[in-house]
Design a protein around this motif. Structure first.
Motif, PDB file in Angstrom:
ATOM      1  N   LEU A   1       0.828  -1.207   0.000  1.00  0.00           N
ATOM      2  CA  LEU A   1       0.000   0.000   0.000  1.00  0.00           C
ATOM      3  C   LEU A   1       0.865   1.262   0.000  1.00  0.00           C
ATOM      4  O   LEU A   1       0.602   2.220  -0.744  1.00  0.00           O
ATOM      5  CB  LEU A   1      -0.927  -0.001   1.215  1.00  0.00           C
ATOM      6  CG  LEU A   1      -2.001  -1.084   1.288  1.00  0.00           C
ATOM      7  CD1 LEU A   1      -2.865  -0.888   2.538  1.00  0.00           C
ATOM      8  CD2 LEU A   1      -2.868  -1.087   0.041  1.00  0.00           C
TER       9      LEU A   1
ATOM     10  N   HIS B   1      -5.976   2.270   0.754  1.00  0.00           N
ATOM     11  CA  HIS B   1      -6.529   0.953   0.444  1.00  0.00           C
ATOM     12  C   HIS B   1      -6.710   0.730  -1.053  1.00  0.00           C
ATOM     13  O   HIS B   1      -6.832   1.669  -1.846  1.00  0.00           O
ATOM     14  CB  HIS B   1      -7.865   0.746   1.159  1.00  0.00           C
ATOM     15  CG  HIS B   1      -9.019   1.430   0.487  1.00  0.00           C
ATOM     16  ND1 HIS B   1      -9.333   2.757   0.690  1.00  0.00           N
ATOM     17  CD2 HIS B   1      -9.933   0.966  -0.406  1.00  0.00           C
ATOM     18  CE1 HIS B   1     -10.380   3.082  -0.029  1.00  0.00           C
ATOM     19  NE2 HIS B   1     -10.770   2.017  -0.713  1.00  0.00           N
TER      20      HIS B   1
ATOM     21  N   VAL C   1      -7.746  -4.032   1.690  1.00  0.00           N
ATOM     22  CA  VAL C   1      -9.039  -3.473   1.264  1.00  0.00           C
ATOM     23  C   VAL C   1      -9.717  -2.628   2.341  1.00  0.00           C
ATOM     24  O   VAL C   1     -10.861  -2.195   2.149  1.00  0.00           O
ATOM     25  CB  VAL C   1      -9.999  -4.591   0.796  1.00  0.00           C
ATOM     26  CG1 VAL C   1      -9.393  -5.370  -0.367  1.00  0.00           C
ATOM     27  CG2 VAL C   1     -10.367  -5.528   1.939  1.00  0.00           C
ATOM     28  N   ASP C   2      -9.042  -2.370   3.434  1.00  0.00           N
ATOM     29  CA  ASP C   2      -9.622  -1.600   4.541  1.00  0.00           C
ATOM     30  C   ASP C   2      -9.963  -0.175   4.094  1.00  0.00           C
ATOM     31  O   ASP C   2      -9.075   0.650   3.895  1.00  0.00           O
ATOM     32  CB  ASP C   2      -8.642  -1.568   5.714  1.00  0.00           C
ATOM     33  CG  ASP C   2      -9.179  -0.776   6.902  1.00  0.00           C
ATOM     34  OD1 ASP C   2     -10.377  -0.420   6.897  1.00  0.00           O
ATOM     35  OD2 ASP C   2      -8.382  -0.514   7.829  1.00  0.00           O
ATOM     36  N   LYS C   3     -11.247   0.113   3.966  1.00  0.00           N
ATOM     37  CA  LYS C   3     -11.671   1.416   3.449  1.00  0.00           C
ATOM     38  C   LYS C   3     -11.403   2.563   4.418  1.00  0.00           C
ATOM     39  O   LYS C   3     -11.477   3.729   4.030  1.00  0.00           O
ATOM     40  CB  LYS C   3     -13.155   1.365   3.079  1.00  0.00           C
ATOM     41  CG  LYS C   3     -13.424   0.464   1.888  1.00  0.00           C
ATOM     42  CD  LYS C   3     -14.895   0.467   1.505  1.00  0.00           C
ATOM     43  CE  LYS C   3     -15.129  -0.433   0.292  1.00  0.00           C
ATOM     44  NZ  LYS C   3     -16.559  -0.467  -0.096  1.00  0.00           N
TER      45      LYS C   3
ATOM     46  N   LYS D   1      -6.302   0.665  -7.899  1.00  0.00           N
ATOM     47  CA  LYS D   1      -6.200   1.961  -7.234  1.00  0.00           C
ATOM     48  C   LYS D   1      -6.526   3.025  -8.265  1.00  0.00           C
ATOM     49  O   LYS D   1      -5.992   3.001  -9.379  1.00  0.00           O
ATOM     50  CB  LYS D   1      -4.777   2.170  -6.691  1.00  0.00           C
ATOM     51  CG  LYS D   1      -4.589   3.464  -5.904  1.00  0.00           C
ATOM     52  CD  LYS D   1      -5.229   3.372  -4.535  1.00  0.00           C
ATOM     53  CE  LYS D   1      -4.894   4.595  -3.686  1.00  0.00           C
ATOM     54  NZ  LYS D   1      -5.522   4.525  -2.358  1.00  0.00           N
TER      55      LYS D   1
ATOM     56  N   ASN E   1      -8.550   3.053   5.566  1.00  0.00           N
ATOM     57  CA  ASN E   1      -7.193   3.455   5.205  1.00  0.00           C
ATOM     58  C   ASN E   1      -7.234   4.150   3.844  1.00  0.00           C
ATOM     59  O   ASN E   1      -7.630   3.542   2.852  1.00  0.00           O
ATOM     60  CB  ASN E   1      -6.290   2.229   5.139  1.00  0.00           C
ATOM     61  CG  ASN E   1      -4.838   2.575   4.850  1.00  0.00           C
ATOM     62  OD1 ASN E   1      -4.500   3.718   4.509  1.00  0.00           O
ATOM     63  ND2 ASN E   1      -3.963   1.591   4.985  1.00  0.00           N
TER      64      ASN E   1
END
Length: 284
Positions: free
Chosen positions: A175, A213, A206-208, A251, A210
């Motif tokens: 990331l 992500h 996939v942590d939204k 992304k 962050n």
């Protein structure tokens, strides 16, 4: 009035360009390293099958994992319109498995490329990170799509299969590196992440919450996913379970037309112990 007409004309041209845009066809494929112990599933029996999948599905951007140098040469021979960027993870050249990026030179122009290692010392060739069992690498490239003239980045990797810390920290590092290298430019991230969607590395990616992500292309597909949802078979008669470990992450401002897992067999034999995953992408 002239300004208004000019404005309408610009909108119409933009809509026409979007409608005329040709999708970028992306594949991620763990092709299984060349080892004689695989018997009738060994690379000499599979290399034409792997190449035929790539050609039949008209792939333009391909991330391969577990490819040894001789396998890279075999694919290069069978994919004459393609070139590749990347090197072996042991020396950054020809030793060890590649996580390389093949690209169709008639569609894509390579602008720059490099590699980094999934470790605490990303620029140290052959470095192994955290509790990883094996040296792991990421290959990245900056491309110009010759049709749309759009610029984008591609990253390809293969996470460790043993180290829990290594997989988590590799996810965080990817990331950070996508942001550092690609910035706000759209990026495609392919790979065998050795993790299912509920596992920590994928949850990190996939942590939204962050802002760094990534998004699984399958979740954005405008048509339902085609094929099995699991991607690993181990050369058994079917996928191990319904959970993928191979992904195409995104992304930036992408539109996903289709997403599929290819489970083709020849006389009951697969092209690899993993299924390839493909997606058709458009620049929004």
């Amino acid at each position: 009035m002239k300004k208004f007409i000019s404005f309408i004309f610009t909108i119409l041209i933009t809509v026409q360009l979007l409608n005329a845009q040709t999708p970028l066809r992306v594949m991620t494929f763990n092709i299984r390293l060349n080892t004689p112990s695989d018997s009738l599933n060994a690379w000499p029996y599979r290399k034409d099958k792997v190449a035929s999948q790539i050609l039949f599905h008209k792939i333009e951007l391909l991330g391969v994992q577990e490819a040894l140098h001789d396998q890279m040469m075999d694919l290069q021979q069978r994919l004459p319109q393609f070139k590749y960027t990347g090197g072996g993870r042991d020396d950054g050249k020809t030793k060890g498995e590649y996580s390389a990026i093949f690209y169709d030179t008639t569609k894509l122009q390579l602008l720059s490329a490099s590699m980094f290692w999934l470790s605490e010392t990303t620029s140290v060739t052959g470095s192994k990170g955290w509790d990883a069992a094996i040296t792991r690498i990421v290959t990245w490239a900056k491309f110009k799509d010759k049709r749309s003239k759009k610029i984008f980045f591609a990253f390809n990797t293969h996470f460790d299969h043993m180290g829990k810390i290594a997989r988590r920290e590799s996810a965080k590092l990817v990331l950070q590196k996508v942001k550092e290298i690609a910035g706000s430019t759209p990026a495609v991230i392919t790979g065998d992440f050795n993790a299912e969607p509920s596992d920590e590395p994928i949850q990190v990616i996939v942590d939204k919450n962050n802002p760094l992500h990534l998004t699984d292309s399958k979740e954005l597909s405008q048509t339902p996913h085609y094929g099995p949802t699991g991607t690993f078979t181990g050369f058994q008669t079917k996928e191990r379970n319904d959970q993928p470990i191979d992904y195409i992450f995104l992304k930036g401002n992408w539109k996903v037309l289709t997403h599929a897992t290819i489970s083709q067999t020849w006389g009951g034999r697969f092209a690899s112990d993993h299924f390839s995953v493909i997606a058709e992408l458009l620049f929004k």
